[in-house]
Design a protein around this motif. Sequence first.
Motif, PDB file in Angstrom:
ATOM      1  N   LEU A  98       0.834  -1.213   0.000  1.00 39.50           N
ATOM      2  CA  LEU A  98       0.000   0.000   0.000  1.00 39.50           C
ATOM      3  C   LEU A  98       0.868   1.263   0.000  1.00 39.50           C
ATOM      4  CD1 LEU A  98      -2.862   1.178   0.111  1.00 39.50           C
ATOM      5  CD2 LEU A  98      -2.733   1.088   2.594  1.00 39.50           C
ATOM      6  N   PHE A  99       1.916   1.208   0.839  1.00 40.08           N
ATOM      7  CA  PHE A  99       2.844   2.334   0.890  1.00 40.08           C
ATOM      8  C   PHE A  99       3.438   2.615  -0.492  1.00 40.08           C
ATOM      9  CE2 PHE A  99       7.366   3.507   1.138  1.00 40.08           C
ATOM     10  CZ  PHE A  99       7.255   4.760   1.705  1.00 40.08           C
ATOM     11  N   GLY A 100       3.869   1.514  -1.144  1.00 44.12           N
ATOM     12  CA  GLY A 100       4.449   1.664  -2.483  1.00 44.12           C
ATOM     13  C   GLY A 100       3.454   2.275  -3.455  1.00 44.12           C
ATOM     14  N   LEU A 101       2.192   1.817  -3.348  1.00 45.49           N
ATOM     15  CA  LEU A 101       1.180   2.321  -4.276  1.00 45.49           C
ATOM     16  C   LEU A 101       0.930   3.821  -4.071  1.00 45.49           C
ATOM     17  CD1 LEU A 101      -1.419  -0.591  -4.297  1.00 45.49           C
ATOM     18  CD2 LEU A 101       0.052   0.148  -6.176  1.00 45.49           C
ATOM     19  N   ILE A 102       0.806   4.222  -2.799  1.00 50.71           N
ATOM     20  CA  ILE A 102       0.564   5.640  -2.519  1.00 50.71           C
ATOM     21  C   ILE A 102       1.743   6.479  -3.008  1.00 50.71           C
ATOM     22  CG2 ILE A 102       0.304   7.360  -0.684  1.00 50.71           C
ATOM     23  CD1 ILE A 102      -1.307   5.379   0.880  1.00 50.71           C
ATOM     24  N   LEU A 103       2.957   5.977  -2.735  1.00 53.63           N
ATOM     25  CA  LEU A 103       4.159   6.690  -3.156  1.00 53.63           C
ATOM     26  C   LEU A 103       4.171   6.844  -4.679  1.00 53.63           C
ATOM     27  CD1 LEU A 103       6.799   7.896  -2.028  1.00 53.63           C
ATOM     28  CD2 LEU A 103       7.899   5.732  -2.593  1.00 53.63           C
ATOM     29  N   ALA A 104       3.875   5.738  -5.369  1.00 50.18           N
ATOM     30  CA  ALA A 104       3.897   5.760  -6.834  1.00 50.18           C
ATOM     31  C   ALA A 104       2.862   6.742  -7.360  1.00 50.18           C
ATOM     32  CB  ALA A 104       3.634   4.363  -7.379  1.00 50.18           C
ATOM     33  N   LEU A 105       1.671   6.689  -6.786  1.00 51.24           N
ATOM     34  CA  LEU A 105       0.601   7.571  -7.246  1.00 51.24           C
ATOM     35  C   LEU A 105       0.992   9.039  -7.051  1.00 51.24           C
ATOM     36  CD1 LEU A 105      -2.366   7.631  -8.319  1.00 51.24           C
ATOM     37  CD2 LEU A 105      -3.065   7.910  -5.952  1.00 51.24           C
ATOM     38  N   THR A 106       1.565   9.328  -5.871  1.00 46.42           N
ATOM     39  CA  THR A 106       1.954  10.708  -5.587  1.00 46.42           C
ATOM     40  C   THR A 106       3.036  11.184  -6.555  1.00 46.42           C
ATOM     41  OG1 THR A 106       1.464  10.256  -3.285  1.00 46.42           O
ATOM     42  CG2 THR A 106       2.676  12.267  -3.750  1.00 46.42           C
ATOM     43  N   LEU A 107       3.992  10.280  -6.842  1.00 44.48           N
ATOM     44  CA  LEU A 107       5.054  10.657  -7.779  1.00 44.48           C
ATOM     45  C   LEU A 107       4.499  10.929  -9.170  1.00 44.48           C
ATOM     46  CD1 LEU A 107       7.986   8.304  -6.731  1.00 44.48           C
ATOM     47  CD2 LEU A 107       7.807  10.782  -6.446  1.00 44.48           C
ATOM     48  N   VAL A 108       3.562  10.080  -9.587  1.00 40.82           N
ATOM     49  CA  VAL A 108       2.947  10.287 -10.900  1.00 40.82           C
ATOM     50  C   VAL A 108       2.236  11.636 -10.925  1.00 40.82           C
ATOM     51  CG1 VAL A 108       1.101   9.508 -12.438  1.00 40.82           C
ATOM     52  CG2 VAL A 108       2.717   7.861 -11.500  1.00 40.82           C
ATOM     53  N   GLN A 109       1.493  11.908  -9.850  1.00 35.98           N
ATOM     54  CA  GLN A 109       0.784  13.185  -9.786  1.00 35.98           C
ATOM     55  C   GLN A 109       1.761  14.356  -9.809  1.00 35.98           C
ATOM     56  OE1 GLN A 109      -1.432  12.381  -6.262  1.00 35.98           O
ATOM     57  NE2 GLN A 109      -3.306  11.869  -7.378  1.00 35.98           N
ATOM     58  N   LYS A 110       2.889  14.157  -9.114  1.00 37.42           N
ATOM     59  CA  LYS A 110       3.908  15.215  -9.089  1.00 37.42           C
ATOM     60  C   LYS A 110       4.436  15.461 -10.496  1.00 37.42           C
ATOM     61  CE  LYS A 110       7.391  17.618  -7.040  1.00 37.42           C
ATOM     62  NZ  LYS A 110       7.313  18.765  -7.950  1.00 37.42           N
ATOM     63  N   LEU A 111       4.708  14.378 -11.227  1.00 41.11           N
ATOM     64  CA  LEU A 111       5.209  14.516 -12.593  1.00 41.11           C
ATOM     65  C   LEU A 111       4.205  15.264 -13.461  1.00 41.11           C
ATOM     66  CD1 LEU A 111       6.905  11.073 -13.330  1.00 41.11           C
ATOM     67  CD2 LEU A 111       7.981  13.307 -13.056  1.00 41.11           C
ATOM     68  N   ILE A 112       2.923  14.890 -13.300  1.00 40.08           N
ATOM     69  CA  ILE A 112       1.876  15.566 -14.079  1.00 40.08           C
ATOM     70  C   ILE A 112       1.840  17.048 -13.703  1.00 40.08           C
ATOM     71  CG2 ILE A 112      -0.610  15.737 -14.453  1.00 40.08           C
ATOM     72  CD1 ILE A 112      -0.723  12.683 -14.001  1.00 40.08           C
ATOM     73  N   ALA A 113       1.905  17.296 -12.387  1.00 43.64           N
ATOM     74  CA  ALA A 113       1.803  18.679 -11.918  1.00 43.64           C
ATOM     75  C   ALA A 113       2.959  19.523 -12.438  1.00 43.64           C
ATOM     76  CB  ALA A 113       1.768  18.710 -10.399  1.00 43.64           C
ATOM     77  N   ASP A 114       4.182  18.944 -12.444  1.00 43.06           N
ATOM     78  CA  ASP A 114       5.336  19.708 -12.906  1.00 43.06           C
ATOM     79  C   ASP A 114       5.152  20.174 -14.343  1.00 43.06           C
ATOM     80  OD1 ASP A 114       6.561  19.537 -10.535  1.00 43.06           O
ATOM     81  OD2 ASP A 114       7.945  17.924 -11.076  1.00 43.06           O
ATOM     82  N   ARG A 115       4.428  19.375 -15.103  1.00 44.07           N
ATOM     83  CA  ARG A 115       4.214  19.753 -16.502  1.00 44.07           C
ATOM     84  C   ARG A 115       3.120  20.788 -16.657  1.00 44.07           C
ATOM     85  NH1 ARG A 115       4.590  15.963 -21.659  1.00 44.07           N
ATOM     86  NH2 ARG A 115       4.059  17.926 -22.648  1.00 44.07           N
ATOM     87  N   PHE A 116       2.047  20.633 -15.862  1.00 42.22           N
ATOM     88  CA  PHE A 116       0.856  21.426 -16.160  1.00 42.22           C
ATOM     89  C   PHE A 116       0.528  22.504 -15.136  1.00 42.22           C
ATOM     90  CE2 PHE A 116       0.143  17.406 -18.418  1.00 42.22           C
ATOM     91  CZ  PHE A 116       0.049  17.915 -19.693  1.00 42.22           C
ATOM     92  N   VAL A 117       1.107  22.403 -13.950  1.00 43.42           N
ATOM     93  CA  VAL A 117       0.730  23.385 -12.935  1.00 43.42           C
ATOM     94  C   VAL A 117       1.657  24.580 -13.017  1.00 43.42           C
ATOM     95  CG1 VAL A 117       0.527  23.844 -10.470  1.00 43.42           C
ATOM     96  CG2 VAL A 117      -0.247  21.681 -11.396  1.00 43.42           C
TER      97      VAL A 117
END
Lengths: 379, 330
Positions: free
Chosen positions: B308-327
């Motif tokens: 679960l920890f890995g999944l949350i971490l992965a999801l947050t990183l993906v969101q961070k990558l998306i945010a860096d591009r679009f935010v």
Amino acid sequence: MGSITLRAVSKTFGSTTVLRDINLVIQEGEFVVVVGPSGCGKSTLLRIVAGLERATSGHTLLDDRPIDNMPPYHRNIGMVFQNYALYPHMTVYDNLAFGMSAHKVPKKEIQTRIGQVAELLELQTLLRAKPSTLSGGQRQRVAVGRALVRQPHAFLMDEPLSNLDALLRERMRVELRRLHERLRIPTLYVTHDQTEAMTLADKLAVMRAGEVLQVGTPKTVYQQPATVFVAKFLGSPPMNLVRVESRTRGAMNPVGGAEEAVAMPAWIQEGWEDATDENGTIWCGFRPESVMKRRGPGGLEIPITVEAVETLGPRCHVHGSWGGQPITLTAEDGAMWTRGAVMRVAVPWDQVHWFHGRTERRIEPRPARLETLETGGAG
Amino acid sequence: MSNRLSRLVPATAETPVRSAKPSHPEKHWRLPTDWREMLIGYGLILPSFWVFLVFYYGPAFFLFYIAFFHWNIFASQSQFVGLHNFAILFHQPVFWLSLFNTAYYVVLVVPVTTLLALALALLLRESAGLRGGGVTRALVFLPHVTPVVATSIIWVWIFNPNFGLANALLRVLHLPALNWLASTHWALPSVMIYTVWHSVGLYTVLFLAGLATIPRHVLEAAQMDGARGWLAFRRILWPLMGPITFFVVILVSINTMQTFSQIYTLTGGPHGGAGGPAFATTTDSLLIYQTAFLYLHFSLASAMSVVLFGLILALTLVQKLIADRFVFYR
């Protein structure tokens, strides 16, 4: 192109009255500056014309059509904000293009128009930059360009130069005036800076506490200020204003002064009783540059005790007092004025201003006074 | 000591004090100033640091340890088994089902909560000057300050198929009644409804705070430019709200992936049966709880937590990558 008319516009916020019965016309091609101290309601006036604020009563007309119920996005008025209010997430190009794309202007034309405006304001090299990378002066030009590119009926400017440093402000001031000479878009410009007001305006409106005190060309307003406030507000150093009383008929003293009385013109003497406040005083004013060292034929002749001399290169400011009241005058040669000396100076009568002791309104010599009575009021 | 402390407040009185006694410098040997400040700083956080270490990070790190061991709470020794616990886990259908349930839950709750909070924030901002605006704000935020367990029990009644408010509402709308928490199809959506109700107020307030940071003049400039409604929102307001939106999405994601209390209370509570019917509401965190504290398979539960920890971490990183591009950050 158009004209803007404000007809009996008032605005209240709760129990505070911000604007009281404002009447102002901005003719086609005219540059009108509203000037006044901060908090006098001048920005609110601008926002009412913009449509960002609604007047409590009265009407705003654009080309003689009332626009009181028209939302800002339909008015086609360009506005330059004090802090520029550029869209921070868009490039300069997109900042300029946004308004046009909102109005479904074809892409080709957007390009052409931005090209023109960029050339006019020298923005060509900045089009791909984001606002955060621009200097204050560049942002200012983008803000002007954004208002300009939509070919608005009128321009509104809310202290557009106040965030720039002194040198840049002066340069942009000249640029704005030059731009107006070229485009002749009717402009309503708000500022608290009297230099901006005097230099930019075709027509000046001086405001104080929600009221327009005087409207006129900068020259008229400067030479014939309608009230004590206007007289003090425009001019640097400001007009000397002394409360005077008359102890003997035909002569006057500064209030409380022990000096000898000086003569006053006959027409003032005649109307004296009607012009005084409850203490029997009226305002007598003269501009620092009206003071002459040598005595002329007639005029206000007063003894001035010199207290300090400031030299500013080509001329100097002499600070002194007349009957205990501070007096400033400008002179060319500072060496002629010695500290502590009492100097006799003169002001020609046509350059002496008189204001009612209580209402603080301008008092004109008889002929002009009759004229104003006939036309139904001052200003 | 007062001398040291005074350095913590902006106006320092150190220099005059020192110059007052210039004699015997060798008798007063001192650590360099930055060292002393560092030691004082660490000293001040030490008590709370210990609490965190013992009750927070300790168990968290211990969890990584026992995930790779055969570990029994009653036995004194443990045995390293490598990835054995994970192997068992991946052969358990219920584990995969719980992952599916969690994904289903997150994929629906995150966008619904975010968009609803955004909409509420925009509405509340519009009504800011109106009478009752403050009360409305308070009412929107109120569910979030109620205890999850207490309000969950109320919602058990609301979801009651026979005399609950939920079915009463459906009847008014001429829709067929549902079995809600008793239905394998509707049990998890019922929990979602509760979660959105309970948490949306918090995110609304966050959005309101974000909205307040957008300069008013920029929005007015957009109005003068002729933009309004959807266009003004899409081109001006929404891009400027990027950072706060990103923050809210991350927060909602993490919170929903860890949802436990309302599932436990709504679907079974202390009487057992939580996660039902037929595992329909068994999410990761519920399964972890049951494996550890109902069946006492701590190693297995720890392995799940690691996943679960890995999944949350992965999801947050993906969101961070998306945010860096679009935010866009100002």
